[in-house]
Design a protein around this motif. Structure first.
Motif, PDB file in Angstrom:
ATOM      1  N   ALA A  38       2.288  -5.104   6.498  1.00 57.28           N
ATOM      2  CA  ALA A  38       3.407  -4.224   6.848  1.00 57.28           C
ATOM      3  C   ALA A  38       3.208  -3.528   8.190  1.00 57.28           C
ATOM      4  N   GLY A  39       1.966  -3.540   8.685  1.00 56.30           N
ATOM      5  CA  GLY A  39       1.685  -2.871   9.951  1.00 56.30           C
ATOM      6  C   GLY A  39       1.684  -1.358   9.842  1.00 56.30           C
ATOM      7  N   ILE A  40       1.221  -0.850   8.691  1.00 54.60           N
ATOM      8  CA  ILE A  40       1.162   0.598   8.509  1.00 54.60           C
ATOM      9  C   ILE A  40      -0.273   1.018   8.187  1.00 54.60           C
ATOM     10  N   ASP A  41      -0.567   2.266   8.422  1.00 55.47           N
ATOM     11  CA  ASP A  41      -1.896   2.813   8.151  1.00 55.47           C
ATOM     12  C   ASP A  41      -1.954   3.280   6.696  1.00 55.47           C
ATOM     13  N   ARG A  42      -2.941   2.812   5.966  1.00 56.56           N
ATOM     14  CA  ARG A  42      -3.073   3.165   4.552  1.00 56.56           C
ATOM     15  C   ARG A  42      -3.191   4.672   4.358  1.00 56.56           C
ATOM     16  N   LYS A  43      -3.733   5.359   5.330  1.00 56.16           N
ATOM     17  CA  LYS A  43      -3.894   6.813   5.227  1.00 56.16           C
ATOM     18  C   LYS A  43      -2.546   7.525   5.098  1.00 56.16           C
ATOM     19  N   ASN A  44      -1.484   6.864   5.542  1.00 60.16           N
ATOM     20  CA  ASN A  44      -0.157   7.476   5.487  1.00 60.16           C
ATOM     21  C   ASN A  44       0.525   7.308   4.128  1.00 60.16           C
ATOM     22  N   LEU A  45      -0.096   6.561   3.215  1.00 62.13           N
ATOM     23  CA  LEU A  45       0.488   6.388   1.885  1.00 62.13           C
ATOM     24  C   LEU A  45       0.223   7.636   1.055  1.00 62.13           C
ATOM     25  N   LYS A  46       1.245   8.124   0.409  1.00 66.91           N
ATOM     26  CA  LYS A  46       1.135   9.312  -0.432  1.00 66.91           C
ATOM     27  C   LYS A  46       1.728   9.006  -1.799  1.00 66.91           C
ATOM     28  N   GLY A  47       1.257   9.693  -2.810  1.00 69.27           N
ATOM     29  CA  GLY A  47       1.836   9.557  -4.137  1.00 69.27           C
ATOM     30  C   GLY A  47       0.945   8.801  -5.095  1.00 69.27           C
ATOM     31  N   GLN A  48       1.497   8.486  -6.253  1.00 74.87           N
ATOM     32  CA  GLN A  48       0.774   7.785  -7.295  1.00 74.87           C
ATOM     33  C   GLN A  48       1.526   6.532  -7.676  1.00 74.87           C
ATOM     34  N   LEU A  49       0.776   5.525  -8.021  1.00 73.13           N
ATOM     35  CA  LEU A  49       1.350   4.261  -8.475  1.00 73.13           C
ATOM     36  C   LEU A  49       0.653   3.894  -9.769  1.00 73.13           C
ATOM     37  N   HIS A  50       1.415   3.685 -10.833  1.00 69.57           N
ATOM     38  CA  HIS A  50       0.856   3.309 -12.124  1.00 69.57           C
ATOM     39  C   HIS A  50       1.198   1.854 -12.389  1.00 69.57           C
ATOM     40  N   ILE A  51       0.186   1.085 -12.761  1.00 68.47           N
ATOM     41  CA  ILE A  51       0.380  -0.337 -13.040  1.00 68.47           C
ATOM     42  C   ILE A  51      -0.067  -0.611 -14.464  1.00 68.47           C
ATOM     43  N   ASN A  52       0.797  -1.273 -15.223  1.00 69.10           N
ATOM     44  CA  ASN A  52       0.461  -1.730 -16.567  1.00 69.10           C
ATOM     45  C   ASN A  52       0.585  -3.241 -16.575  1.00 69.10           C
TER      46      ASN A  52
END
Length: 169
Positions: A16-30
């Motif tokens: 995606a060409g984005i910096d991982r540090k800029n990701l915020k929030g939570q993601l739940h995977i089942n």
């Protein structure tokens, strides 16, 4: 799972060409799919991440292309078939470098998949097919033609829905 997910998330950020540090929030995977055991686990994860990036990050991406790029990290070179099936969630006819043909009207028999306890190394299988095409192209093309005929027969059977014909074939 955390290591694999972290790796996939890192690769998705690269794509995606984005910096991982800029990701915020939570993601739940089942998931009930065991990672590394086949049955589309990597494709399911890749499509889920692609959908997350498109909706949560508001990225203007083609989800299937994005997911296939992520899945390349698992298989070296993903054919895209697992990604297409996971994305559409319907039977489809898949031909590489073409849009999948989704089969809208179908009547499948009851099919059951069960885990045999062995790991399915997709990447190794892909390499064997490439190797066959390199070493014995005529044989590889004959096998490919026979597989195409089987697919055509299967497509006819599931669209006609004639159960007696299933048993005869």
């Amino acid at each position: 799972i955390e290591m694999i997910f972290g790796f996939v998330l890192e690769k998705a950020c690269e794509v995606a060409g984005i910096d991982r540090k800029n990701l915020k929030g939570q993601l739940h995977i089942n998931s009930a799919i065991l990672l590394g055991m086949g049955l589309g686990a990597s494709a399911s994860l890749a499509v889920g991440i692609a959908r997350f990036f498109k909706t949560s990050l508001n990225l203007n991406i083609n989800e299937m292309d994005f997911a296939q790029k992520i899945e390349n990290y698992f298989h070296g070179e993903s054919s895209g078939v697992d990604v297409a099936v996971v994305y559409h969630q319907k039977p489809l006819i898949f031909k590489r470098n073409s849009a999948p043909q989704v089969i809208e009207k179908y009547n499948l028999p009851l099919l059951t998949l069960s885990h045999c306890g062995r790991r399915g190394p997709t990447k190794d299988c892909v390499e064997k097919v490439k190797d066959l095409f390199d070493k014995d192209r005529a044989r590889a093309e004959m096998i490919d033609l026979r597989m195409r005929e089987c697919v055509d027969t299967f497509k006819t059977l599931i669209q006609d829905g004639n159960r007696e014909q299933w048993m005869a074939t």
